[in-house]
Design an enzyme around this catalytic site. Structure first.
Site, PDB file in Angstrom:
ATOM      1  CB  SER A 159       4.694   1.509  -2.471  1.00 28.81           C
ATOM      2  OG  SER A 159       5.821   1.896  -1.740  1.00 28.81           O
ATOM      3  CG  ASP A 211       0.700   2.688   3.789  1.00 30.96           C
ATOM      4  OD1 ASP A 211       0.015   3.539   3.188  1.00 30.96           O
ATOM      5  OD2 ASP A 211       1.849   2.383   3.447  1.00 30.96           O
ATOM      6  CG  HIS A 245       2.611   5.145   0.764  1.00 27.48           C
ATOM      7  ND1 HIS A 245       2.741   3.911   1.368  1.00 27.48           N
ATOM      8  CD2 HIS A 245       3.479   5.135  -0.280  1.00 27.48           C
ATOM      9  CE1 HIS A 245       3.644   3.205   0.737  1.00 27.48           C
ATOM     10  NE2 HIS A 245       4.119   3.924  -0.279  1.00 27.48           N
TER      11      HIS A 245
END
Length: 468
Positions: free
Chosen positions: A209, A123, A93
């Site tokens: 992230s 992911d 992402h």
């Protein structure tokens, strides 16, 4: 003689006083001005305290800042250097839909990031920059991670420079439903989303992230991926992808440029409905550790291994399985052709078998393997279009009404009652039973999300899969 004795006693007195002060200063008695601090053990031994300095020094040089550009604006994230020749692990992402990727090292050097591969189902993504002799983070073993263990999260939160935060492992094998709700390419790839996160209370914020979650030895145990928050900022719950799963996915990218996942060919309740399903089968949740198999795909590795619906898989390669999320993750670590050893319960007796995982045949869609009538039989439900008057009353543009639900079908297992109005499946509006067929055929073995209106008028969401 008397004078010598007095001198001797004088010297001896001062020696005793000196020794007393020495020991007093070594072990001062606690007072209201000197609080006792016990770190690392109940005995107060300060030599056992947790030290993150070494871990931080090992890791921070190998965690990078990632900037992307796209037609929608762009994004920020982090990455972890896993090879000195420029391979960098991050989240899918972080780089999804990126038209350009810039990687900034801690020493402020900037490189163009080349996308090697990405996988919406886990992911994860792998980047490559043209550089050599880079610092790397040593890969650890996420299977050995213990709840309560101290960990360090390193990344670039909130556009700040390299930041390290500490906490403990709060839980393992967490499924929070974030991948299937945010990624739609999973259905195109025909594989289920895999969520078996390490949960930690180390502070992680937007920008973290793709960063590193490491143990106190500086070994990578997870790739930071998500936070649970009502505000968008850290609220005590953060989640990381286990490194043992990431290793396999990243190696696939290096070797093949894509993920090659071995399939067992079984169906089971989604993590959010496991307990409810077990209760409906007359099994008290928690009394049996394992994954209840609801269906076996014909011709699959599971079918050839002799597994049947109703079996409870308890171990994979000798390792105890406690949840479907953990089960999915361990299977996802394998490639087609890999053999896994399975221990399972049938009729209360433990049995063992081996299964040779198969490759997913993407050239054949679900329609050729399973007729629409078979699909409806698995769902155990019947539908009718939502009348226009009800659409207007409810303020929706689409919808079908569930008219019948069989107890042993998927809808019965996950608790969808008659009278429920299905409005969306995987983000697509549903106006007729034909729309349901199309949505399920497109989803294949991916996680299926249904957004609906319950008979009492409340909005609800259901998740399930036809197999993994």
């Amino acid at each position: 003689m008397k004078r010598s004795a007095i001198l001797f006693l004088f010297v001896l007195t001062w020696v005793i006083i000196g020794i007393g002060f020495y020991f007093l200063n070594r072990n001062p008695s606690p007072t209201t001005d000197t609080p006792v601090v016990r770190v690392g053990s109940v005995s107060g031994d300060l030599s056992n305290h947790v030290d993150f300095v070494n871990a931080a020094q090992l890791v921070t040089p190998a965690v990078v800042h990632i900037k992307t550009r796209s037609s929608n604006g762009g994004g920020l994230g982090s990455g972890v250097i896993i090879a000195e020749n420029g391979y960098i692990a991050t989240n899918n992402h972080v780089i999804e839909n990126a038209e350009s990727i810039t990687v900034i090292l801690p020493d402020r050097r900037e490189f163009v990031g080349e996308l090697v591969g990405r996988d919406p189902n886990t992911d994860l993504a792998l980047l490559k920059i043209k550089a050599t002799k880079l610092p790397v983070v040593k890969l650890g073993n996420s299977d050995e991670v213990l709840v309560g263990e101290w960990v360090l999260a390193v990344g670039y939160p909130l556009t700040l420079s390299t930041t390290a935060t500490a906490g403990i492992v709060s839980a393992k094998g967490r499924n929070i439903g974030i991948i299937e709700t945010s990624q739609q390419q999973a259905s195109q790839q025909g594989s289920s989303a895999i969520e078996s996160f390490i949960q930690t209370d180390a502070a992680i914020n937007p920008g973290n992230s793709g960063g590193a979650l490491v143990n106190t030895r500086g070994e990578l145990i997870g790739i930071n991926a998500a936070i649970a928050s009502m505000t968008g900022s850290y609220a005590g719950y953060a989640f990381a992808i286990p490194v043992n799963l990431a290793k396999k996915i990243l190696d696939d990218f290096k070797q093949f440029g894509e993920v090659r996942r071995g399939l067992l060919g079984v169906s089971f309740p989604s993590p959010t409905t496991e307990d409810q399903f077990l209760k409906q089968q007359g099994i008290k949740p928690g009394t049996v550790n394992g994954v209840f198999i609801t269906d076996i795909q014909p011709g699959s590795a599971a079918a050839e291994a002799g597994l049947k619906a109703g079996d409870i898989i308890q171990k994979i390669d000798g390792q105890q399985i406690f949840s479907s999320s953990e089960f999915s993750e361990r299977i996802a670590r394998h490639r087609p052709g890999d053999e896994v050893k399975l221990s399972y319960l049938r009729d209360g007796k433990e049995r063992n078998t081996s299964a040779k995982l198969k490759r997913e045949d993407r050239s054949r869609d679900l329609a050729s393997r399973q007729s629409v009538s078979e699909m409806y039989e698995k769902l155990g439900a019947r539908f009718t279009p939502l009348p226009s008057a009800l659409k207007q009353q409810l303020g929706v543009n689409a919808g079908v009404v569930v008219t019948e639900v069989a107890r042993n079908g998927v809808f019965g297992q996950i608790g969808i009652p008659p009278g429920t109005i299905i409005v969306y499946i995987n983000g697509t509006e549903i106006s007729s039973p034909k729309d349901i067929e199309t949505a399920l055929l497109e989803a294949g073995r991916s996680r299926i999300q249904i957004l609906a209106i319950a008979p009492d008028g409340s909005k609800v969401a259901f998740n399930f899969s036809f197999g993994a």
